[in-house]
Design a protein around this motif. Structure first.
Motif, PDB file in Angstrom:
ATOM      1  N   MET A 111       0.848  -1.182   0.000  1.00 26.73           N
ATOM      2  CA  MET A 111       0.000   0.000   0.000  1.00 26.73           C
ATOM      3  C   MET A 111       0.891   1.242   0.000  1.00 26.73           C
ATOM      4  O   MET A 111       1.959   1.256   0.599  1.00 26.73           O
ATOM      5  CB  MET A 111      -0.914  -0.015   1.219  1.00 26.73           C
ATOM      6  N   ASN A 112       0.416   2.265  -0.644  1.00 27.93           N
ATOM      7  CA  ASN A 112       1.127   3.525  -0.726  1.00 27.93           C
ATOM      8  C   ASN A 112       0.846   4.337   0.550  1.00 27.93           C
ATOM      9  O   ASN A 112      -0.221   4.924   0.709  1.00 27.93           O
ATOM     10  CB  ASN A 112       0.663   4.270  -1.978  1.00 27.93           C
ATOM     11  N   TRP A 113       1.794   4.360   1.496  1.00 31.20           N
ATOM     12  CA  TRP A 113       1.560   4.984   2.799  1.00 31.20           C
ATOM     13  C   TRP A 113       1.353   6.498   2.734  1.00 31.20           C
ATOM     14  O   TRP A 113       0.497   7.020   3.455  1.00 31.20           O
ATOM     15  CB  TRP A 113       2.689   4.623   3.756  1.00 31.20           C
TER      16      TRP A 113
ATOM     17  N   LEU B  66      -5.856  12.396   6.578  1.00 29.72           N
ATOM     18  CA  LEU B  66      -5.805  13.808   6.933  1.00 29.72           C
ATOM     19  C   LEU B  66      -6.953  14.587   6.286  1.00 29.72           C
ATOM     20  O   LEU B  66      -7.603  15.413   6.936  1.00 29.72           O
ATOM     21  CB  LEU B  66      -4.459  14.406   6.512  1.00 29.72           C
ATOM     22  N   ALA B  67      -7.241  14.326   5.029  1.00 28.31           N
ATOM     23  CA  ALA B  67      -8.314  15.026   4.325  1.00 28.31           C
ATOM     24  C   ALA B  67      -9.674  14.716   4.956  1.00 28.31           C
ATOM     25  O   ALA B  67     -10.479  15.618   5.196  1.00 28.31           O
ATOM     26  CB  ALA B  67      -8.313  14.647   2.848  1.00 28.31           C
ATOM     27  N   PHE B  68      -9.930  13.429   5.233  1.00 26.41           N
ATOM     28  CA  PHE B  68     -11.195  13.071   5.880  1.00 26.41           C
ATOM     29  C   PHE B  68     -11.283  13.664   7.282  1.00 26.41           C
ATOM     30  O   PHE B  68     -12.350  14.093   7.721  1.00 26.41           O
ATOM     31  CB  PHE B  68     -11.373  11.552   5.928  1.00 26.41           C
ATOM     32  N   GLY B  69     -10.174  13.726   7.983  1.00 25.82           N
ATOM     33  CA  GLY B  69     -10.161  14.325   9.314  1.00 25.82           C
ATOM     34  C   GLY B  69     -10.506  15.797   9.280  1.00 25.82           C
ATOM     35  O   GLY B  69     -11.256  16.296  10.124  1.00 25.82           O
ATOM     36  N   VAL B  70      -9.987  16.521   8.294  1.00 26.78           N
ATOM     37  CA  VAL B  70     -10.284  17.946   8.163  1.00 26.78           C
ATOM     38  C   VAL B  70     -11.761  18.155   7.837  1.00 26.78           C
ATOM     39  O   VAL B  70     -12.429  19.014   8.414  1.00 26.78           O
ATOM     40  CB  VAL B  70      -9.379  18.587   7.089  1.00 26.78           C
ATOM     41  N   VAL B  71     -12.294  17.362   6.926  1.00 26.26           N
ATOM     42  CA  VAL B  71     -13.704  17.498   6.542  1.00 26.26           C
ATOM     43  C   VAL B  71     -14.612  17.184   7.721  1.00 26.26           C
ATOM     44  O   VAL B  71     -15.549  17.939   8.022  1.00 26.26           O
ATOM     45  CB  VAL B  71     -14.025  16.584   5.334  1.00 26.26           C
ATOM     46  N   ILE B  72     -14.343  16.102   8.421  1.00 23.93           N
ATOM     47  CA  ILE B  72     -15.193  15.714   9.548  1.00 23.93           C
ATOM     48  C   ILE B  72     -15.087  16.738  10.672  1.00 23.93           C
ATOM     49  O   ILE B  72     -16.100  17.111  11.282  1.00 23.93           O
ATOM     50  CB  ILE B  72     -14.819  14.300  10.033  1.00 23.93           C
ATOM     51  N   SER B  73     -13.891  17.254  10.945  1.00 20.08           N
ATOM     52  CA  SER B  73     -13.750  18.250  12.009  1.00 20.08           C
ATOM     53  C   SER B  73     -14.469  19.545  11.659  1.00 20.08           C
ATOM     54  O   SER B  73     -15.071  20.181  12.517  1.00 20.08           O
ATOM     55  CB  SER B  73     -12.281  18.514  12.305  1.00 20.08           C
ATOM     56  N   ASN B  74     -14.446  19.942  10.386  1.00 23.76           N
ATOM     57  CA  ASN B  74     -15.177  21.146   9.971  1.00 23.76           C
ATOM     58  C   ASN B  74     -16.675  20.950  10.118  1.00 23.76           C
ATOM     59  O   ASN B  74     -17.395  21.866  10.535  1.00 23.76           O
ATOM     60  CB  ASN B  74     -14.819  21.523   8.537  1.00 23.76           C
ATOM     61  N   LEU B  75     -17.180  19.783   9.771  1.00 26.27           N
ATOM     62  CA  LEU B  75     -18.613  19.525   9.937  1.00 26.27           C
ATOM     63  C   LEU B  75     -19.012  19.557  11.409  1.00 26.27           C
ATOM     64  O   LEU B  75     -20.060  20.121  11.762  1.00 26.27           O
ATOM     65  CB  LEU B  75     -18.976  18.176   9.318  1.00 26.27           C
ATOM     66  N   LEU B  76     -18.193  18.986  12.264  1.00 30.23           N
ATOM     67  CA  LEU B  76     -18.488  19.022  13.699  1.00 30.23           C
ATOM     68  C   LEU B  76     -18.409  20.440  14.245  1.00 30.23           C
ATOM     69  O   LEU B  76     -19.203  20.828  15.114  1.00 30.23           O
ATOM     70  CB  LEU B  76     -17.530  18.099  14.449  1.00 30.23           C
ATOM     71  N   LEU B  77     -17.483  21.241  13.745  1.00 31.65           N
ATOM     72  CA  LEU B  77     -17.370  22.625  14.182  1.00 31.65           C
ATOM     73  C   LEU B  77     -18.591  23.437  13.760  1.00 31.65           C
ATOM     74  O   LEU B  77     -19.117  24.234  14.542  1.00 31.65           O
ATOM     75  CB  LEU B  77     -16.102  23.256  13.599  1.00 31.65           C
TER      76      LEU B  77
ATOM     77  N   TRP C 218      -2.026   8.310   4.381  1.00 33.72           N
ATOM     78  CA  TRP C 218      -2.018   9.366   5.387  1.00 33.72           C
ATOM     79  C   TRP C 218      -2.656  10.648   4.842  1.00 33.72           C
ATOM     80  O   TRP C 218      -3.322  11.379   5.594  1.00 33.72           O
ATOM     81  CB  TRP C 218      -0.598   9.628   5.883  1.00 33.72           C
ATOM     82  N   ALA C 219      -2.497  10.924   3.570  1.00 29.11           N
ATOM     83  CA  ALA C 219      -3.129  12.114   2.978  1.00 29.11           C
ATOM     84  C   ALA C 219      -4.647  11.975   2.987  1.00 29.11           C
ATOM     85  O   ALA C 219      -5.365  12.940   3.284  1.00 29.11           O
ATOM     86  CB  ALA C 219      -2.616  12.322   1.555  1.00 29.11           C
ATOM     87  N   LEU C 220      -5.153  10.780   2.684  1.00 25.79           N
ATOM     88  CA  LEU C 220      -6.597  10.557   2.720  1.00 25.79           C
ATOM     89  C   LEU C 220      -7.135  10.655   4.141  1.00 25.79           C
ATOM     90  O   LEU C 220      -8.198  11.254   4.374  1.00 25.79           O
ATOM     91  CB  LEU C 220      -6.944   9.201   2.108  1.00 25.79           C
TER      92      LEU C 220
END
Length: 66
Positions: A1-3, A11-22, A7-9
């Motif tokens: 797997m391409n590490w 991080l991207a999902f984490g940013v989107v989910i954190s913005n929705l929760l905010l 990690w980029a995916l």
């Protein structure tokens, strides 16, 4: 797997989910109104009320179907 891709995916999902929760959290907050804003709202209400009481100018008369 391409590490780095993994990690980029993550991080991207984490940013989107954190913005929705905010946004969800911010929607529950009530903003206090300042006295200056309350005065501005009073002025707007009286100005709107006074403009409706004036007679229309000749060019702004309502259309009649007759």
């Amino acid at each position: 797997m391409n590490w780095p891709l993994f990690w980029a995916l993550i991080l991207a999902f984490g940013v989107v989910i954190s913005n929705l929760l905010l946004i969800k959290h911010a929607a529950k907050l009530k903003m206090p109104s300042s006295p200056k804003q309350a005065e501005g709202n009073k002025d707007n209400v009286t100005k709107q009320h006074n403009t409706t009481l004036r007679n229309p100018v000749h060019d702004q008369t309502p259309n009649n179907p007759e």
